[in-house]
Design a protein around this motif. Structure first.
Motif, short mmCIF file in Angstrom:
data_model
loop_
_atom_site.label_atom_id
_atom_site.label_comp_id
_atom_site.label_asym_id
_atom_site.label_seq_id
_atom_site.Cartn_x
_atom_site.Cartn_y
_atom_site.Cartn_z
N UNK A 57 57.45 57.48 -10.40
CA UNK A 57 56.08 57.94 -10.76
C UNK A 57 55.92 57.85 -12.25
N UNK A 58 56.81 58.25 -13.14
CA UNK A 58 56.68 58.26 -14.38
C UNK A 58 56.56 56.55 -14.77
N UNK A 59 57.40 55.86 -14.48
CA UNK A 59 57.26 54.49 -14.57
C UNK A 59 56.03 53.75 -14.45
N UNK A 60 55.61 54.18 -13.06
CA UNK A 60 54.05 53.61 -12.78
C UNK A 60 52.96 53.97 -13.89
N UNK A 61 53.13 55.22 -14.07
CA UNK A 61 52.09 55.69 -15.13
C UNK A 61 52.09 54.89 -16.46
N UNK A 62 53.46 54.77 -16.85
CA UNK A 62 53.74 53.95 -18.16
C UNK A 62 53.31 52.61 -17.95
N UNK A 63 53.60 51.89 -16.77
CA UNK A 63 53.05 50.36 -16.54
C UNK A 63 51.73 50.19 -16.54
N UNK A 64 50.87 51.05 -15.78
CA UNK A 64 49.50 51.37 -15.81
C UNK A 64 48.96 51.55 -17.14
N UNK A 65 49.46 52.48 -18.19
CA UNK A 65 48.91 52.62 -19.41
C UNK A 65 48.90 51.48 -20.41
N UNK A 66 50.09 50.60 -20.08
CA UNK A 66 50.45 49.44 -21.30
C UNK A 66 49.73 48.25 -20.71
N UNK A 67 49.31 47.97 -19.26
CA UNK A 67 48.88 46.81 -18.88
C UNK A 67 47.56 46.37 -19.67
N UNK A 68 47.46 45.14 -19.99
CA UNK A 68 46.42 44.76 -20.74
C UNK A 68 46.70 44.53 -22.25
N UNK B 83 44.91 57.07 -25.32
CA UNK B 83 45.34 56.56 -23.71
C UNK B 83 46.37 56.75 -23.34
N UNK B 84 47.38 56.82 -23.91
CA UNK B 84 48.76 57.19 -23.44
C UNK B 84 48.67 58.83 -22.76
N UNK B 85 48.04 59.67 -23.51
CA UNK B 85 48.04 60.93 -23.05
C UNK B 85 46.84 61.14 -21.82
N UNK B 86 45.79 60.11 -21.89
CA UNK B 86 45.29 60.40 -20.49
C UNK B 86 45.87 59.58 -19.37
N UNK B 87 46.44 58.56 -19.76
CA UNK B 87 47.04 57.80 -18.55
C UNK B 87 48.65 58.10 -18.18
#
Length: 190
Positions: free
Chosen positions: A174-185, A150-154
């Motif tokens: 941009x990197x922070x946004x991707x991380x935030x979206x990857x760990x949401x939920x 999931x982290x690799x994909x997101x």
């Protein structure tokens, strides 16, 4: 199995590999990549050109091997105390290194000298290993976390796509946004 796909050689083979890799890095810094030739590398490394041809095949395969070795992480990701902070720190550093002119050149070389895709797989494995360290720390702290894929994909895949094809906007935000979206939920907040 290609010539360069040998697993970390030992003894004389390791010394030859290190000497040749060092020669490539030094000559690139001194002369620039366009001026590199196998005879120049061989002379600097103290080996015969046939040694290089036998082991790597051609200059592009040699450059690919050097690039993959350069892309290998030197240390575990920093521990910032939470999944989000650890992953954010790692992603920002990954993006900075890979999006730099040198990082892009290494990515290009890693891929160009390896049509079979072994080097791309190795580079992906490096990223997966780093992400796995971050996720294992999170699990040890009792944090809910996504899995490595999931982290690799997101996180990693979108960054690599942008690095290669759409380099504008490659910022820490941009990197922070991707991380935030990857760990949401997954029970974390950012």
């Amino acid at each position: 199995m290609s010539r360069k796909a040998m697993v970390r050689p030992g003894g004389r083979s390791a010394r030859v590999q290190e000497a040749v890799h060092t020669a490539v890095r030094e000559l690139q810094a001194e002369l620039g990549r366009p001026e590199l030739t196998i005879p120049l590398v061989a002379a600097r490394a103290g080996v015969t050109p046939s040694t290089i041809y036998r082991r790597w095949g051609d200059l592009q395969e040699l450059l690919s091997d050097v690039a993959v070795e350069h892309l290998r992480p030197e240390a575990a990701p920093a521990d910032h105390g939470t999944l989000t902070a650890d992953l954010r720190g790692w992603a920002e550093q990954f993006l900075e290194e890979m999006a730099s002119p040198a990082g892009r050149a290494y990515i290009r070389d890693a891929l160009l000298g390896d049509p079979a895709g072994d080097n791309a797989g190795q580079c992906s494995a490096y990223a997966a290993e780093q992400v796995a360290v971050v996720l294992a720390r999170a699990a040890a702290r009792g944090e809910d976390a996504p899995d490595v894929e999931t982290v690799l994909d997101r996180v990693v895949a979108p960054m690599m796509y942008r690095i290669l094809f759409r380099p504008d906007g490659l910022t820490d935000a941009y990197a922070r946004r991707l991380v935030r979206e990857a760990v949401e939920g997954f029970g974390t907040s950012g």
